[in-house]
Design a protein around this motif. Structure first.
Motif, short mmCIF file in Angstrom:
data_model
loop_
_atom_site.label_atom_id
_atom_site.label_comp_id
_atom_site.label_asym_id
_atom_site.label_seq_id
_atom_site.Cartn_x
_atom_site.Cartn_y
_atom_site.Cartn_z
N LEU A 198 -48.40 -3.78 -58.59
CA LEU A 198 -47.66 -2.80 -59.38
C LEU A 198 -46.16 -2.89 -59.15
O LEU A 198 -45.38 -2.65 -60.07
CB LEU A 198 -48.15 -1.38 -59.04
N THR A 199 -45.74 -3.21 -57.93
CA THR A 199 -44.32 -3.21 -57.61
C THR A 199 -43.62 -4.52 -57.96
O THR A 199 -42.48 -4.50 -58.45
CB THR A 199 -44.13 -2.92 -56.12
N VAL A 200 -44.27 -5.65 -57.70
CA VAL A 200 -43.61 -6.94 -57.97
C VAL A 200 -44.32 -7.74 -59.05
O VAL A 200 -43.72 -8.65 -59.63
CB VAL A 200 -43.52 -7.78 -56.67
N GLY A 201 -45.57 -7.44 -59.34
CA GLY A 201 -46.29 -8.17 -60.39
C GLY A 201 -46.87 -9.48 -59.89
O GLY A 201 -46.35 -10.09 -58.94
N SER A 202 -47.94 -9.92 -60.52
CA SER A 202 -48.62 -11.14 -60.10
C SER A 202 -47.88 -12.40 -60.50
O SER A 202 -48.20 -13.49 -60.03
CB SER A 202 -50.04 -11.18 -60.69
N ASP A 203 -46.86 -12.29 -61.37
CA ASP A 203 -46.12 -13.48 -61.80
C ASP A 203 -44.92 -13.78 -60.92
O ASP A 203 -44.12 -14.66 -61.23
CB ASP A 203 -45.65 -13.30 -63.24
N VAL A 204 -44.80 -13.08 -59.78
CA VAL A 204 -43.65 -13.30 -58.90
C VAL A 204 -43.71 -14.68 -58.27
O VAL A 204 -42.67 -15.25 -57.91
CB VAL A 204 -43.61 -12.21 -57.80
N VAL A 249 -42.17 -12.04 -50.33
CA VAL A 249 -42.54 -11.48 -49.02
C VAL A 249 -43.56 -10.34 -49.21
O VAL A 249 -44.53 -10.23 -48.46
CB VAL A 249 -41.29 -10.99 -48.27
N ILE A 250 -43.31 -9.50 -50.21
CA ILE A 250 -44.26 -8.40 -50.48
C ILE A 250 -45.61 -8.95 -50.90
O ILE A 250 -46.66 -8.50 -50.44
CB ILE A 250 -43.68 -7.46 -51.55
N TRP A 251 -45.62 -9.95 -51.79
CA TRP A 251 -46.89 -10.52 -52.25
C TRP A 251 -47.57 -11.28 -51.12
O TRP A 251 -48.81 -11.28 -51.03
CB TRP A 251 -46.64 -11.44 -53.43
N GLY A 252 -46.81 -11.92 -50.26
CA GLY A 252 -47.40 -12.66 -49.15
C GLY A 252 -48.10 -11.78 -48.13
O GLY A 252 -48.96 -12.26 -47.38
N ALA A 253 -47.75 -10.49 -48.10
CA ALA A 253 -48.42 -9.58 -47.18
C ALA A 253 -49.91 -9.48 -47.50
O ALA A 253 -50.73 -9.31 -46.59
CB ALA A 253 -47.77 -8.19 -47.25
N ARG A 254 -50.28 -9.60 -48.76
CA ARG A 254 -51.69 -9.50 -49.15
C ARG A 254 -52.49 -10.62 -48.50
O ARG A 254 -53.55 -10.37 -47.90
CB ARG A 254 -51.81 -9.57 -50.67
#
Length: 305
Positions: free
Chosen positions: A56-62, A95-100
């Motif tokens: 929701l915050t950065v989107g999957s296309d980041v 960095v946010i997506w990498g947390a997952r």
């Protein structure tokens, strides 16, 4: 003459749930007295919320290389608070997506490692003689072998995927748990109620699952929280060495990309520092929680609050 009918008391299942609720409340009251553990738990909750809300915050296309929003290796600015990578992607979003991925791999690898160690430890502690000797010699072999070397060997011969990384970490880091669980199993099985259970006809499966397992679960829980931080560091190391899944974004993968882009020699600190700090903070938070859980479940350890 009026007769009173006694009301039936609560059933065994209700009593069991009441005991569990009281135990959970008692655990939380004791856990709250550990300031470091509370700080670690708050940090973990924050990281978990960041990871869960990443779509929701950065989107999957980041992570898409095409149509990157910036130029390669831009310094931090108002548009890109953490700068951009070598493809022009927003590093804050990466960095946010990498947390997952990092948190998922760390949790699953830790659960796999502790599960293997718990099974081996309980079996080796319950069955004496040849079974225990063989299992402990295998455990000793894994203990003396460098864990990272074994993990690299497994990740090299298998396909590059998250499942391979989880398996490589899980099957190489279980010996410490096995040793601890075996020692606890031996202590539990020396108690009188184990002899009574056997005298009443309890078999091996009954003794291990109904008596030994509940008594070693606090140790297993504490060991799991401590193993997560080691698993996250191991995942970051494998990804940094280029043995992770290249199609996903993780903190270790970002460090590996920074190394390939020459960020160290070029002085592009924004490419290296954010994922490195994220790895260190999550590992520290899990360690603080693990120490607090260990102290609550086993007060004789004397862990400082």
């Amino acid at each position: 003459m009026t007769t009173t009918v006694a009301r039936p008391g609560p059933g065994p299942r209700t009593l069991a749930w009441q005991r569990r609720r009281r135990s959970a409340a008692r655990f939380w009251r004791q856990y709250r007295t550990h300031r470091a553990g509370v700080a670690g738990l708050a940090a973990l909750v924050l990281f978990a919320l960041i990871a869960l809300t990443a779509p929701l915050t950065v989107g999957s296309d980041v992570a898409r290389v095409t149509d990157a929003p910036g130029n390669p290796l831009e310094a931090p600015s108002g548009q890109f608070p953490l700068g951009t990578d070598r493809f022009g992607r927003n590093l804050l979003g990466l960095v946010i997506w990498g947390a997952r991925v990092s948190l998922l791999v760390g949790l699953l690898a830790a659960v796999l490692s502790v599960a293997i160690g718990a099974v081996v430890g309980i079996v080796a502690g319950h069955f004496r003689g040849a079974w225990s000797t063989v299992l402990m010699r295998i455990t000793d072999w894994f203990l003396v072998m460098p864990t990272l070397v074994l993990a690299i060997a497994l990740a090299t011969v298998m396909s590059r995927s998250l499942g391979t990384v989880i398996l490589a970490i899980g099957v190489t880091t279980w010996p410490t748990t096995a040793r601890l669980v075996r020692a606890q199993t031996l202590a539990v099985e020396s108690r009188p109620y184990i002899e009574r259970a056997r005298a009443l006809g309890g078999g091996h499966w009954h003794v291990m699952t109904r008596h030994v397992l509940p008594n070693v679960m606090p140790l297993v829980l504490a060991q799991t929280t401590l193993m997560v931080s080691s698993s996250i560091l191991a995942e970051a190391t494998l990804a940094f060495l280029g043995l992770g899944d290249p199609s996903v974004v993780s903190w270790g993968g970002l460090l590996q990309d920074a190394r390939e882009a020459g960020a160290v020699s070029a002085g592009d600190w924004w490419y290296l520092v954010p994922p490195g700090i994220a790895i260190a903070l999550v590992a520290l938070a899990f360690t603080l929680c693990g120490r607090a859980v260990e102290s609550v479940l086993n007060p004789r350890l004397g862990v400082a609050r």
